[in-house]
Write an enzyme that holds these catalytic residues in place. Structure first.
Site, PDB file in Angstrom:
ATOM      1  N   LYS A  83      90.031  92.083  33.932  1.00 60.08           N
ATOM      2  CA  LYS A  83      89.638  91.131  33.346  1.00 60.08           C
ATOM      3  C   LYS A  83      90.710  90.166  32.852  1.00 60.08           C
ATOM      4  CE  LYS A  83      85.996  90.573  33.019  1.00 60.08           C
ATOM      5  NZ  LYS A  83      85.261  89.933  34.379  1.00 60.08           N
ATOM      6  N   GLY A 107      83.999  83.976  34.501  1.00 57.36           N
ATOM      7  CA  GLY A 107      83.933  82.850  33.450  1.00 57.36           C
ATOM      8  C   GLY A 107      82.747  82.995  32.708  1.00 57.36           C
ATOM      9  N   TYR A 156      88.690  76.198  38.581  1.00 55.84           N
ATOM     10  CA  TYR A 156      89.356  75.764  39.803  1.00 55.84           C
ATOM     11  C   TYR A 156      88.509  76.689  41.102  1.00 55.84           C
ATOM     12  CZ  TYR A 156      92.771  72.652  38.089  1.00 55.84           C
ATOM     13  OH  TYR A 156      93.524  71.515  37.492  1.00 55.84           O
TER      14      TYR A 156
END
EC number: 2.8.2.-
Length: 368
Positions: free
Chosen positions: A122, A332, A315
């Site tokens: 993570k 995310g 991105y």
């Protein structure tokens, strides 16, 4: 009725146009492949003539000096533009629809990795691997192989591991990532036995944020199976002592210095590069340029290769005018709300470990 006919006709025309465009791309790819082969053949002949005449200065092409980096001196250098054109060919080989003759024809090999992203879970390991794959001299192992941290896999031997690697050209470097490597006790020695000079990448995030992200992933897995799970606060704080629960794996993993010290028994700090996972999210290019330098790669990843996707919130990657790629939707995730007092307690707990981590690695990160 007229509208329906127009729509059907339009759809038919669009389908035909799509087919023609696809055929054009295929023809273009074939043309580029043939051109590269002819170019390489011509360059090879010209180079030999120029070597004989001693007239090589001023005609050097941008190259990928793979050695200097990991192997023995004198390893062949490879034109980066040829690697760029051949990326599409490697993609076809990764599909598995190739013969042994084709492998030999294109001088493809399955190499042991010369760099490994060893963690942290993570921390952004997948994002880092995919972004590094933008570089034409890098080939990635798509799946986490878990060779060094899994006793059953490790018992299958190094040749089994090598065959799990993607096809590449000899002058490219293969990179794999398995985040569990960083925290598994046996892994440093096992990797050292394979290659004592290997480059090791560690991507880290602010420890409390990383622990919450770790919890969030596990929570999502439980919810998919209709299982209940404790709140983060109950796991991270020992109810008996009201102190940070170091037995909770998500907390333990975020004590980076404890794990790094075990690795330093086998590898010097110069063989590690620390990637700021928080900065990779907001400003990926400077972090990738630091990695290029660490791996002795010529700078090839540019802002053109990275574009912000407002819908996804991070991105995405641009390989060329045709092919773009975003990370999976599972990346995310939105974190659950956590009691601010627990966050404060965790950050206070991690602070001395963070300071030691900065001291050992020589990189100070902007953590509270």
């Amino acid at each position: 009725m007229v509208k329906e006919i127009v729509c059907v006709t339009l759809a038919t025309e669009i389908t035909k146009m799509y087919g023609e465009i696809t055929k054009l791309y295929v023809d273009l790819y074939k043309y580029i492949t043939i051109s590269v082969r002819l170019l390489e053949s011509k360059e090879s002949t010209e180079s030999q003539n120029e070597i004989k005449s001693g007239n090589m200065i001023g005609k050097l092409q941008p190259i990928c000096p793979i050695e200097g980096r990991f192997g023995a001196r004198g390893q062949a250098e490879f034109p980066l533009r040829a690697l760029q054109f051949k990326r599409g060919l490697l993609h076809e080989f990764r599909k598995g629809n190739v013969s042994k003759d084709q492998v030999r024809l294109h001088d493809l090999v399955q190499q042991l990795p010369k760099a490994i992203i060893i963690g942290v879970r993570k921390g952004g390991t997948r994002a880092l691997l995919e972004m590094l794959n933008l570089h034409p001299a890098v080939v990635k192992a798509s799946q986490e192989i878990h060779f060094f941290d899994n006793d059953e896999n490790y018992a299958k031997g190094i040749e089994w591991y090598r065959k799990k690697m993607p096809f590449s050209y000899p002058q490219q470097i293969t990179i794999e990532k398995s985040p569990a490597y960083f925290i598994t006790e046996e892994v440093p020695e096992r990797i050292y036995k394979m290659n004592s000079s290997i480059k090791l990448l560690i991507i880290v995030r602010e420890p409390t944020t990383r622990a919450i992200s770790d919890y969030t992933q596990v929570l999502e897995g439980k919810e998919r199976k209709n299982k209940t799970y404790y709140k983060f606060e109950k796991l991270a704080i020992d109810p008996n002592t009201c102190e940070v629960n170091t037995k909770y794996k998500a907390v333990r993993t975020s004590i980076y210095t404890k794990h790094l010290e075990r690795w330093l028994k086998y590898f010097p700090i110069e063989q590690f590069h620390i990637v700021d996972g928080d900065r990779l999210i907001t400003e990926p290019l400077p972090e990738l340029q630091l990695v290029e330098k660490f791996l002795n790669l010529p700078p090839r990843i540019s802002q053109y290769n990275l574009y912000f996707n407002a819908t996804r919130g991070f991105y995405c990657l641009r390989f060329n005018i045709i092919f773009n790629k975003c990370l999976a939707g599972s990346k995310g995730r939105i974190h659950p709300e956590v009691d601010p007092s627990v966050i404060t307690k965790l950050r206070k707990f991690f602070h001395p470990f963070n300071q030691k981590f900065y001291q050992i690695t020589g990189r100070t990160l902007n953590w509270p």
